[in-house]
Scaffold this motif. Structure first.
Motif, PDB file in Angstrom:
ATOM      1  N   TYR A 101      11.436  16.888   3.912  1.00 46.60           N
ATOM      2  CA  TYR A 101      10.457  17.745   4.576  1.00 46.60           C
ATOM      3  C   TYR A 101       9.166  17.661   3.770  1.00 46.60           C
ATOM      4  N   SER A 102       8.028  17.655   4.477  1.00 47.50           N
ATOM      5  CA  SER A 102       6.743  17.540   3.795  1.00 47.50           C
ATOM      6  C   SER A 102       5.644  18.168   4.642  1.00 47.50           C
ATOM      7  N   ASN A 103       4.562  18.544   3.980  1.00 47.75           N
ATOM      8  CA  ASN A 103       3.386  19.002   4.710  1.00 47.75           C
ATOM      9  C   ASN A 103       2.395  17.862   4.937  1.00 47.75           C
ATOM     10  N   LYS A 104       2.730  16.655   4.482  1.00 51.78           N
ATOM     11  CA  LYS A 104       1.836  15.503   4.650  1.00 51.78           C
ATOM     12  C   LYS A 104       1.989  14.959   6.076  1.00 51.78           C
ATOM     13  N   PRO A 105       0.874  14.874   6.830  1.00 51.45           N
ATOM     14  CA  PRO A 105       0.921  14.444   8.232  1.00 51.45           C
ATOM     15  C   PRO A 105       1.489  13.024   8.409  1.00 51.45           C
ATOM     16  N   ILE A 106       2.149  12.840   9.524  1.00 53.67           N
ATOM     17  CA  ILE A 106       2.824  11.579   9.832  1.00 53.67           C
ATOM     18  C   ILE A 106       1.857  10.403   9.793  1.00 53.67           C
ATOM     19  N   ASN A 107       0.691  10.535  10.420  1.00 53.52           N
ATOM     20  CA  ASN A 107      -0.249   9.399  10.462  1.00 53.52           C
ATOM     21  C   ASN A 107      -0.694   8.991   9.055  1.00 53.52           C
ATOM     22  N   GLU A 108      -0.837   9.949   8.162  1.00 56.28           N
ATOM     23  CA  GLU A 108      -1.231   9.645   6.786  1.00 56.28           C
ATOM     24  C   GLU A 108      -0.090   8.944   6.037  1.00 56.28           C
ATOM     25  N   VAL A 109       1.118   9.460   6.195  1.00 58.83           N
ATOM     26  CA  VAL A 109       2.279   8.847   5.539  1.00 58.83           C
ATOM     27  C   VAL A 109       2.476   7.424   6.042  1.00 58.83           C
ATOM     28  N   PHE A 110       2.420   7.238   7.352  1.00 60.46           N
ATOM     29  CA  PHE A 110       2.620   5.904   7.917  1.00 60.46           C
ATOM     30  C   PHE A 110       1.535   4.934   7.454  1.00 60.46           C
ATOM     31  N   SER A 111       0.303   5.392   7.407  1.00 62.29           N
ATOM     32  CA  SER A 111      -0.798   4.538   6.969  1.00 62.29           C
ATOM     33  C   SER A 111      -0.605   4.093   5.515  1.00 62.29           C
ATOM     34  N   LEU A 112      -0.284   5.049   4.638  1.00 66.07           N
ATOM     35  CA  LEU A 112      -0.075   4.714   3.225  1.00 66.07           C
ATOM     36  C   LEU A 112       1.140   3.804   3.038  1.00 66.07           C
ATOM     37  N   LEU A 113       2.191   4.058   3.789  1.00 66.55           N
ATOM     38  CA  LEU A 113       3.399   3.242   3.669  1.00 66.55           C
ATOM     39  C   LEU A 113       3.146   1.811   4.139  1.00 66.55           C
ATOM     40  N   LYS A 114       2.440   1.651   5.247  1.00 64.40           N
ATOM     41  CA  LYS A 114       2.111   0.303   5.721  1.00 64.40           C
ATOM     42  C   LYS A 114       1.271  -0.445   4.689  1.00 64.40           C
ATOM     43  N   LYS A 115       0.339   0.241   4.062  1.00 65.59           N
ATOM     44  CA  LYS A 115      -0.508  -0.379   3.035  1.00 65.59           C
ATOM     45  C   LYS A 115       0.337  -0.835   1.848  1.00 65.59           C
ATOM     46  N   GLU A 116       1.215   0.032   1.371  1.00 63.30           N
ATOM     47  CA  GLU A 116       2.056  -0.320   0.218  1.00 63.30           C
ATOM     48  C   GLU A 116       3.027  -1.449   0.542  1.00 63.30           C
ATOM     49  N   MET A 117       3.624  -1.423   1.714  1.00 58.17           N
ATOM     50  CA  MET A 117       4.596  -2.459   2.077  1.00 58.17           C
ATOM     51  C   MET A 117       3.911  -3.794   2.366  1.00 58.17           C
ATOM     52  N   GLY A 118       2.649  -3.744   2.745  1.00 61.01           N
ATOM     53  CA  GLY A 118       1.880  -4.976   2.906  1.00 61.01           C
ATOM     54  C   GLY A 118       1.747  -5.734   1.596  1.00 61.01           C
ATOM     55  N   LYS A 119       1.771  -5.002   0.490  1.00 61.65           N
ATOM     56  CA  LYS A 119       1.671  -5.629  -0.830  1.00 61.65           C
ATOM     57  C   LYS A 119       2.881  -6.502  -1.156  1.00 61.65           C
ATOM     58  N   ILE A 120       4.017  -6.241  -0.495  1.00 60.69           N
ATOM     59  CA  ILE A 120       5.207  -7.090  -0.701  1.00 60.69           C
ATOM     60  C   ILE A 120       5.501  -7.914   0.559  1.00 60.69           C
ATOM     61  N   ASN A 121       4.439  -8.098   1.356  1.00 61.11           N
ATOM     62  CA  ASN A 121       4.479  -8.951   2.552  1.00 61.11           C
ATOM     63  C   ASN A 121       5.454  -8.467   3.621  1.00 61.11           C
TER      64      ASN A 121
END
Length: 146
Positions: free
Chosen positions: A19-39
């Protein structure tokens, strides 16, 4: 059970809820950016009140997942996903750890939150048996806490 390619497949994947107060669009955006670093690339899905991001390295990994479910490949990596939805949290929990400290007797706390977000991280293996999964788990927690 899920139906894949005309045959029934056993459920796969290890589920970790947050559970988190961090909005879904923000979490998804950050996760896509980080996972892009490992292709890793992702597919976005939305159905009713849930959204999800499914991550995979390439077409072969994606197709292997469709046939075999969540799994770790020869390189120690695999597909994973994050499911998310808006939620309320009203309950009683026993606190065993707080801010990485557990130097106290566990005690009950009441949780009353409206309009927060519930995430399910689906990994191919338990974090205790896979360095890759532990890394993903820790990265996801880091994103939620940023």
């Amino acid at each position: 059970m899920q139906k894949l390619g005309g045959k029934m497949a056993e459920w796969t994947g290890i589920l970790y809820g947050f559970y988190s107060n961090k909005p879904i669009n923000e979490v998804f955006s950050l996760l896509k950016k980080e996972m892009g670093k490992i292709n890793y690339q992702s597919n976005y899905y939305s159905a009713m009140d849930e959204t999800s991001l499914f991550f995979f390295k390439d077409k072969n990994m994606f197709e292997h997942h469709l046939n075999n479910g969540y799994n770790i490949d020869m390189d120690g990596m695999g597909c994973f996903s994050v499911e998310a939805k808006n939620a309320d949290l009203h309950g009683l929990a026993t606190l065993f750890e707080y801010e990485d400290k557990s130097d106290f007797e566990p005690y009950d706390i009441n949780l009353n939150f409206n309009n927060i977000f519930y995430y399910v991280l689906v990994l191919p293996e338990i974090v205790e048996s896979s360095k890759f999964c532990l890394t993903l788990y820790n990265e996801f927690k880091k994103i939620l806490n940023a």
